[in-house]
Design a protein around this motif. Sequence first.
Motif, mmCIF file in Angstrom:
data_model
loop_
_atom_site.group_PDB
_atom_site.id
_atom_site.type_symbol
_atom_site.label_atom_id
_atom_site.label_comp_id
_atom_site.label_asym_id
_atom_site.label_seq_id
_atom_site.Cartn_x
_atom_site.Cartn_y
_atom_site.Cartn_z
ATOM 1 N N LEU A 25 0.830 -1.200 0.000
ATOM 2 C CA LEU A 25 0.000 0.000 0.000
ATOM 3 C C LEU A 25 0.872 1.260 0.000
ATOM 4 N N THR A 26 1.955 1.212 0.758
ATOM 5 C CA THR A 26 2.782 2.419 0.915
ATOM 6 C C THR A 26 3.997 2.417 -0.025
ATOM 7 N N TYR A 27 3.961 1.559 -1.016
ATOM 8 C CA TYR A 27 5.050 1.500 -2.010
ATOM 9 C C TYR A 27 5.405 2.886 -2.562
ATOM 10 N N PRO A 28 4.416 3.704 -2.966
ATOM 11 C CA PRO A 28 4.775 5.029 -3.511
ATOM 12 C C PRO A 28 5.434 5.944 -2.469
ATOM 13 N N VAL A 29 5.182 5.674 -1.180
ATOM 14 C CA VAL A 29 5.806 6.496 -0.140
ATOM 15 C C VAL A 29 7.294 6.154 -0.032
ATOM 16 N N LEU A 30 7.602 4.859 -0.032
ATOM 17 C CA LEU A 30 9.011 4.452 0.010
ATOM 18 C C LEU A 30 9.733 4.954 -1.242
ATOM 19 N N GLN A 31 9.048 4.863 -2.364
ATOM 20 C CA GLN A 31 9.657 5.336 -3.613
ATOM 21 C C GLN A 31 9.952 6.841 -3.533
ATOM 22 N N THR A 32 9.032 7.578 -2.920
ATOM 23 C CA THR A 32 9.269 9.012 -2.751
ATOM 24 C C THR A 32 10.500 9.249 -1.879
ATOM 25 N N ALA A 33 10.608 8.475 -0.797
ATOM 26 C CA ALA A 33 11.774 8.623 0.083
ATOM 27 C C ALA A 33 13.061 8.348 -0.692
ATOM 28 N N ASP A 34 13.059 7.288 -1.509
ATOM 29 C CA ASP A 34 14.247 6.950 -2.320
ATOM 30 C C ASP A 34 14.693 8.136 -3.175
ATOM 31 N N ILE A 35 13.704 8.815 -3.737
ATOM 32 C CA ILE A 35 14.007 9.888 -4.697
ATOM 33 C C ILE A 35 14.435 11.162 -3.980
ATOM 34 N N ILE A 36 13.608 11.588 -2.998
ATOM 35 C CA ILE A 36 13.848 12.917 -2.444
ATOM 36 C C ILE A 36 14.971 12.925 -1.418
ATOM 37 N N ILE A 37 15.370 11.753 -0.941
ATOM 38 C CA ILE A 37 16.478 11.720 0.016
ATOM 39 C C ILE A 37 17.762 12.246 -0.657
ATOM 40 N N HIS A 38 17.816 12.175 -1.970
ATOM 41 C CA HIS A 38 18.958 12.751 -2.697
ATOM 42 C C HIS A 38 18.620 14.127 -3.272
ATOM 43 N N LEU A 57 5.113 9.179 -9.667
ATOM 44 C CA LEU A 57 5.867 10.443 -9.614
ATOM 45 C C LEU A 57 4.971 11.604 -9.216
ATOM 46 N N GLU A 58 3.718 11.527 -9.645
ATOM 47 C CA GLU A 58 2.773 12.576 -9.246
ATOM 48 C C GLU A 58 2.578 12.513 -7.723
ATOM 49 N N MET A 59 2.508 11.317 -7.207
ATOM 50 C CA MET A 59 2.356 11.166 -5.750
ATOM 51 C C MET A 59 3.612 11.660 -5.037
ATOM 52 N N ALA A 60 4.767 11.381 -5.623
ATOM 53 C CA ALA A 60 6.023 11.834 -5.001
ATOM 54 C C ALA A 60 6.032 13.358 -4.886
ATOM 55 N N ILE A 90 12.483 21.863 1.870
ATOM 56 C CA ILE A 90 13.710 21.061 1.808
ATOM 57 C C ILE A 90 13.835 20.377 0.449
ATOM 58 N N PHE A 91 12.699 19.938 -0.096
ATOM 59 C CA PHE A 91 12.759 19.057 -1.273
ATOM 60 C C PHE A 91 12.370 19.751 -2.564
ATOM 61 N N HIS A 92 12.947 19.229 -3.687
ATOM 62 C CA HIS A 92 12.499 19.603 -5.026
ATOM 63 C C HIS A 92 11.266 18.782 -5.360
ATOM 64 N N GLU A 93 10.544 19.248 -6.388
ATOM 65 C CA GLU A 93 9.465 18.409 -6.917
ATOM 66 C C GLU A 93 10.075 17.533 -7.986
ATOM 67 N N PRO A 94 10.131 16.223 -7.779
ATOM 68 C CA PRO A 94 10.753 15.367 -8.799
ATOM 69 C C PRO A 94 9.826 15.144 -10.004
ATOM 70 N N VAL A 95 10.406 15.083 -11.187
ATOM 71 C CA VAL A 95 9.582 14.806 -12.384
ATOM 72 C C VAL A 95 10.090 13.571 -13.126
ATOM 73 N N ALA A 96 9.129 12.831 -13.715
ATOM 74 C CA ALA A 96 9.481 11.674 -14.557
ATOM 75 C C ALA A 96 10.167 12.209 -15.807
ATOM 76 N N TYR A 97 11.195 11.506 -16.244
ATOM 77 C CA TYR A 97 12.023 12.062 -17.314
ATOM 78 C C TYR A 97 12.273 11.046 -18.421
ATOM 79 N N ASN A 98 12.124 11.524 -19.662
ATOM 80 C CA ASN A 98 12.641 10.755 -20.794
ATOM 81 C C ASN A 98 13.471 11.716 -21.635
ATOM 82 N N ASP A 99 14.404 11.156 -22.349
ATOM 83 C CA ASP A 99 15.359 11.940 -23.112
ATOM 84 C C ASP A 99 14.672 12.988 -24.006
#
Length: 335
Positions: A128-141, A156-159, A173-182
């Motif tokens: 259930l909280t998979y997107p929360v852990l994923q957000t932590a992975d991303i924004i911790i950097h 990514l929208e949830m992040a 503290i955090f940036h808004e992360p965006v999904a990226y393709n070349d």
Amino acid sequence: MEKKKEIVMSGIRPTGFLHLGNYFGAIRNYVKMQEQFECYFMVADLHSLTTHPDTKELKTNVERVLAENIACGLNPEKAALYCQSHVYETSELYLYLNMLAYKGELEKTVTFKDKVRQHPENVNAGLLTYPVLQTADIIIHKAKYVPVGKDQEQHLEMARNFANRFNHRYGEIFHEPVAYNDNNAALVKVPSLDGAGKMSKSENGMSTLFLSDEDEMIRKKVMKAKTDSGPTQPNTPKPDYIDNIFGLMQLVSAPEVIAKFEADYNNCNIRYGDLKKQLAEDMVNFISPIREKINSILPDKKYLKEVMEMGAEKANKSANATMKLVREAIGLKYY
Ligand code: ADP
């Protein structure tokens, strides 16, 4: 002073062999981005526990994902290539973010609903909280760009929502992360060979082209792709399963080859046997050098351990710096 590079983060679960979807949705961008950005690419071993609680194969799978990333061109000297479980602070940030994530929004996530359908016997809170852990992975950097395939758009929208909620409550503290393709191109979805859904590690193996597949296996899978007796009217729109075959050609075949088959299709003289033979050979030419490289890296356990250690050091340095700010912002500093 040298300008600070923008930060990129992404991850892949060690739940099986990597496939063409992982390559074109994610790794291809990793390889390009490592030249220009500060990159953190992780093997998402904690995420894999949500659906794969049996850990007998975990170490082997982690090593495989590392070898596969490197075989595709990722350079562990340039990017931080690390294991999620080696950065303990991620679990701490996940806990704080869980207080800002609501049950209702998590239950609405498409991937959660899919997983509930696939594993009704194991609908755990981690899923259930998979997107929360994923957000932590991303924004911790403090990452800004996240190279991922189209299936990850909603996460990514949830992040962005979780990062914003944190910022509003405790300070920016955090940036808004965006999904990226070349090149701002649309996010990629590599279709499954059976015409239904996306290629995936965990679903029907005969419909997914793996980066480790032997040449004969690649040919066999491509030749089994669904076709029909062909169009009878000029310029007929393509059915999904034919469109998918052309879509796969776009990834690996030469433009003039694709143009020829497009013209044949539009003139109603396409031979699907020839189309699939061409696609099979182009896939073999694309995949076989990657496979050879994977096979040469995998036995070198000492090298893979060094890669993990080097990656963990870089990732921990970045995570520790962020978490100091986070604890202070929340007010968890009493002396
Ligand atoms: P899988 O779905 O095969 O288990 P992961 O969930 O580990 O793969 O995803 C790793 C990365 O690969 C993510 O960025 C995801 O968006 C991307 N990806 C996975 N499958 C595809 C696909 N068929 N097409 C495009 N990108 C994909």
